[in-house]
Design a protein around this motif. Structure first.
Motif, short mmCIF file in Angstrom:
data_model
loop_
_atom_site.label_atom_id
_atom_site.label_comp_id
_atom_site.label_asym_id
_atom_site.label_seq_id
_atom_site.Cartn_x
_atom_site.Cartn_y
_atom_site.Cartn_z
N ASP A 1 -11.68 22.76 -4.70
CA ASP A 1 -12.19 24.06 -4.27
C ASP A 1 -13.09 24.70 -5.33
O ASP A 1 -13.56 25.81 -5.15
N GLU A 2 -13.31 23.96 -6.44
CA GLU A 2 -14.18 24.47 -7.51
C GLU A 2 -15.57 23.87 -7.44
O GLU A 2 -16.50 24.38 -8.09
N HIS A 3 -15.75 22.78 -6.70
CA HIS A 3 -17.03 22.07 -6.66
C HIS A 3 -17.38 21.72 -5.22
O HIS A 3 -16.53 21.68 -4.33
N ASP A 4 -18.65 21.42 -5.01
CA ASP A 4 -19.11 21.02 -3.67
C ASP A 4 -18.92 19.53 -3.42
O ASP A 4 -18.71 19.11 -2.27
N TYR A 5 -18.99 18.73 -4.50
CA TYR A 5 -18.87 17.28 -4.37
C TYR A 5 -17.96 16.75 -5.46
O TYR A 5 -18.08 17.12 -6.63
N LEU A 6 -17.06 15.85 -5.08
CA LEU A 6 -16.20 15.15 -6.03
C LEU A 6 -16.51 13.66 -5.95
O LEU A 6 -16.41 13.06 -4.88
#
Length: 338
Positions: free
Chosen positions: A217-222
């Motif tokens: 929930d901290e980044h758009d892509y993992l």
């Protein structure tokens, strides 16, 4: 952090941890230890990574030249080679910390533990997993981020490199992307992660899920660092744990041009590329709608013309965009993935 990287008799071709650290980690590499190629430089073999002199051992460095010795190779099984003991001993005697990705934990070695205590050093065994892991809850797919997992036709075909290159290029293009490290090299580069191949089997998917939930929930892509292969006679359980634990949205299939048998298990031939696509997608399907949407081909053994042809053939076979992420750009892959 100033580091020396131990890569005896393996640099560069069989020293993927050393190369990963040289290429991606934010460390000042003072030297690579390799008794076979001492007197030369990293750039003599690999021109596109941080350069450093190659020396025969820690005795060739001044006592205050480095503050950390990093073990940059890992034999099959992750055992400690006794021929490395003098270098580790010397490093500790000089007050250097030691970082290792072996299954053999240096901190539990009686001599090394004593020397570390006497000289105020830290021994960090990055393959030693946390004690509080648990089973997966099957909820990684609920995070906001798109999850992209690199999968392979075999071990040592470029999954970690592909993960790092795609994440780096995605960030350079303005996307909010993070790496989920699952192996010793990724952990050494990123400074955190869970060593999935050392986790109790029941907890492997949970260890991946925990990292997805932490960052999702901290980044758009993992970008999840893959391990092994779904057909590998030794490492397939690790691959499966990451596949199910990550609940990936998209898969990037990594392969080495010309490889026909499993490395270290040459009596086992590699299946066809379409077979891999079917296997990864069908095994993932009960848990997530993961789809192979791109390919990464390691063409290190080919000249430029042959490499381009091999990449084109690989893309045609996949029916999806493909590239060599080191040799060529990643634009087509990122367009498909992001």
């Amino acid at each position: 952090m100033t580091v020396a990287i131990l890569a005896h008799e393996k640099f560069p071709d069989r020293a993927k941890t050393a190369l990963g650290v040289l290429r991606y980690a934010d460390h000042d590499v003072t030297a690579v230890l390799d008794r076979d190629t001492a007197g030369r430089r990293v750039a003599d073999f690999v021109p596109d990574v941080q350069d450093a002199p190659i020396v025969a051992g820690m005795d060739d460095l001044e006592p205050d030249a480095v503050d950390t010795l990093l073990i940059g190779i890992s034999p099959i099984g992750g055992e400690f080679d006794e021929s490395w003991r003098d270098d580790v001993r010397t490093a500790l005697e000089h007050g250097c910390d030691v970082i290792s990705g072996l299954h053999y934990f240096l901190a539990e070695d009686e001599e090394f533990a004593r020397l570390a205590a006497e000289n105020g050093c830290e021994i960090r065994d990055v393959r030693n997993p946390p004690a509080d892991l648990s089973v997966s809850e099957g909820i990684a797919g609920e995070v906001d981020a798109d999850v992209i997992l690199t999968v392979g036709t075999d071990c040592s075909v470029g999954k970690m490199t592909t993960t790092m290159e795609l994440a780096r290029d995605a960030r350079a293009a303005g996307h909010d992307a993070a790496v989920i490290p699952t192996g010793q090299t990724g952990i050494m580069i990123e400074g955190w992660g869970n060593p999935i191949d050392r986790v109790v089997s029941d907890f492997t998917a949970g260890a991946v899920e925990e990292m997805i939930l932490e960052k999702g929930d901290e980044h758009d892509y993992l970008f999840v660092e893959g391990q092994g292969s779904i057909v590998h006679p030794a490492y397939s359980p690790v691959t499966l744990g990451i596949l199910h634990g990550s609940m990936a949205d998209k898969l990037v299939l990594c392969h080495e041009a010309g490889r026909e048998a499993i490395h270290g298990y040459e009596s086992f031939s590699l299946p066809s590329i379409p077979t891999y696509v079917d296997l990864y997608e069908s095994v993932a399907a009960p848990v997530a709608d993961s789809e192979v949407v791109a390919g990464a081909l390691n063409t290190a053994g080919l000249d430029d013309a042959a490499a381009r042809e091999a990449v084109e053939d690989y893309a045609d076979t996949l029916g999806a965009p493909a590239t060599d992420v080191i040799r060529f750009d990643t634009d087509d892959l990122l367009e498909e993935l992001l």
